[in-house]
Scaffold this motif. Structure first.
Motif, short mmCIF file in Angstrom:
data_model
loop_
_atom_site.label_atom_id
_atom_site.label_comp_id
_atom_site.label_asym_id
_atom_site.label_seq_id
_atom_site.Cartn_x
_atom_site.Cartn_y
_atom_site.Cartn_z
N GLY A 59 41.17 1.15 -55.13
CA GLY A 59 41.16 2.47 -55.74
C GLY A 59 42.05 2.54 -56.98
O GLY A 59 42.61 1.53 -57.44
N TYR B 14 42.72 6.02 -59.98
CA TYR B 14 41.92 7.02 -60.69
C TYR B 14 42.58 7.48 -61.98
O TYR B 14 42.02 8.27 -62.72
CB TYR B 14 41.57 8.15 -59.72
N ASP C 150 45.94 3.33 -56.97
CA ASP C 150 46.20 4.75 -56.71
C ASP C 150 47.52 4.97 -55.98
O ASP C 150 47.90 6.12 -55.72
CB ASP C 150 45.04 5.42 -55.95
N ASP D 119 46.77 -0.21 -51.45
CA ASP D 119 46.13 1.02 -51.95
C ASP D 119 46.83 2.21 -51.28
O ASP D 119 47.35 2.09 -50.17
CB ASP D 119 44.66 0.95 -51.53
N ALA D 120 46.84 3.37 -51.96
CA ALA D 120 47.49 4.54 -51.37
C ALA D 120 46.83 4.98 -50.07
O ALA D 120 47.47 5.60 -49.21
CB ALA D 120 47.47 5.71 -52.36
N HIS D 121 45.53 4.69 -49.94
CA HIS D 121 44.79 5.13 -48.75
C HIS D 121 44.75 4.02 -47.70
O HIS D 121 44.65 2.83 -48.04
CB HIS D 121 43.35 5.49 -49.13
N HIS E 83 37.31 -0.51 -49.30
CA HIS E 83 37.86 -0.64 -47.95
C HIS E 83 37.57 0.51 -46.99
O HIS E 83 37.96 0.43 -45.84
CB HIS E 83 39.38 -0.89 -48.02
#
Ligand code: ZN
Length: 320
Positions: free
Chosen positions: A298, A300, A256, A168-170, A130
């Motif tokens: 994401g 990780y 994430d 997503d965290a971002h 994204h």
């Protein structure tokens, strides 16, 4: 990968997209796919889905979203096999062009299976890139498979109300800004507040521009926010989407945002991802003939990837 019939949910996975990962200990390593797949098999979910193989996206498909000059740039860097594709997060390696094309192709396989009625729902683990823009790589993302799918749904199927939900965290900046002035993409993006995390965008006052004002919702969450904060925000996301009665639903379910991710600071559990998936299936059933796709995004921490993504697949299977 063998196809199994009679399933409501397709999963597009396999070696072609597993190769999309960066070398030398990069957090977006090529082992992320197997972390997911092992957990899917351990729970028997692989036997309850239609397994489809990825394919390579064509240049014409890439150019539904991406600028031709940028496609040339990635191809050249991939052939050379060194250097960077962006300001520093996304290194080139030999074959990155082909691997990135395979991710886009995998997302198109899922989208086409759902549009053709071969499956009601679809999941692609290594996808949901994204951050890539129409003419640039960013944040581990080379080609934006979500953007290509959205353009395909608009052009080839005439859809004009597509929901994009990003947990997503971002912030999903590559998707958001590419469609900021396009009312056909209804965005709801919950993410760690951009004052504390890359890419720094996605403030609550970013609601779309021009004809698209009001079609975009950004929900920044403070560092440390957990399931309680997420579940409190969820009705806001749901009522925003409900107002637009989407004809197709896309979920970017980055892992994430779970507690324990090494590069972010949110504290969700996989229950949040399961909740989002379940509620969005119900929304897709109400408005979109059930059509929903989820992309891994994401994540990780390998345990979090495995748990969050398989819970999304489980919610899709059990919504049947
Ligand atoms: Zn992320």
């Amino acid at each position: 990968m063998a196809e199994t019939g009679g399933a409501s949910t397709c999963v597009v996975a396999g070696e072609r997209i597993a190769r999309y990962g960066f070398p030398d200990g990069h957090p977006f390593g090529p082992d992320r796919h197997d972390a997911f797949w092992r957990e899917l098999v351990a729970g028997g979910l692989d036997q309850r889905v239609l397994q489809l193989a990825p394919r390579r996206a064509s240049r014409a498909e890439l150019e539904m979203f991406h600028d031709p000059g940028y496609v040339d740039f990635v191809a050249a860097r991939s052939a050379a096999g060194d250097g960077l594709l962006d300001g520093g997060d996304t290194p080139a390696f030999k074959g990155v062009f082909e691997a990135a094309c395979d991710v886009v192709g995998a997302s198109l396989v899922a989208a086409q299976a759902v549009m053709e009625g071969r499956a009601r729902r679809g999941f692609v683990p290594i996808a949901g890139l994204h951050h890539a823009g129409r003419a640039h790589a960013a944040g581990f993302c080379v080609f934006n498979d979500i953007g290509v799918v959205v353009e395909m749904l608009k052009r080839e199927h005439g859809l004009s109300r597509i929901a994009y939900v990003d947990i997503d965290a971002h912030h999903g900046d590559g998707v958001f800004y590419a469609f900021e002035d396009d009312p056909a993409l209804i965005v709801a993006d919950a993410h760690e507040d951009g004052r504390f995390l890359y890419p720094g965008t996605g403030a609550a006052n970013e609601i779309g521009t021009g004809a698209a004002v009001g079609s975009k919702l950004n929900l920044p969450l403070p560092p440390g926010a957990g399931d309680d904060e997420f579940l409190a925000a969820w009705p806001v996301i749901e009522s925003h989407l409900e107002r637009h009665a989407p004809e197709f639903v896309i979920l970017q379910c980055g892992a994430d945002s779970l507690a324990g991710d090494p590069i972010t600071h949110l504290g969700l559990t996989e229950d949040a991802h399961a909740h989002a998936a379940k509620q969005l299936c119900a929304m897709a059933d109400r408005h979109a003939a059930g059509r929903i796709l989820a992309f891994g995004g994401g994540g990780y921490n390998r345990r979090n990837i495995a748990r969050a993504w398989t819970r999304v697949v489980q919610a899709f299977v059990e919504a049947a």
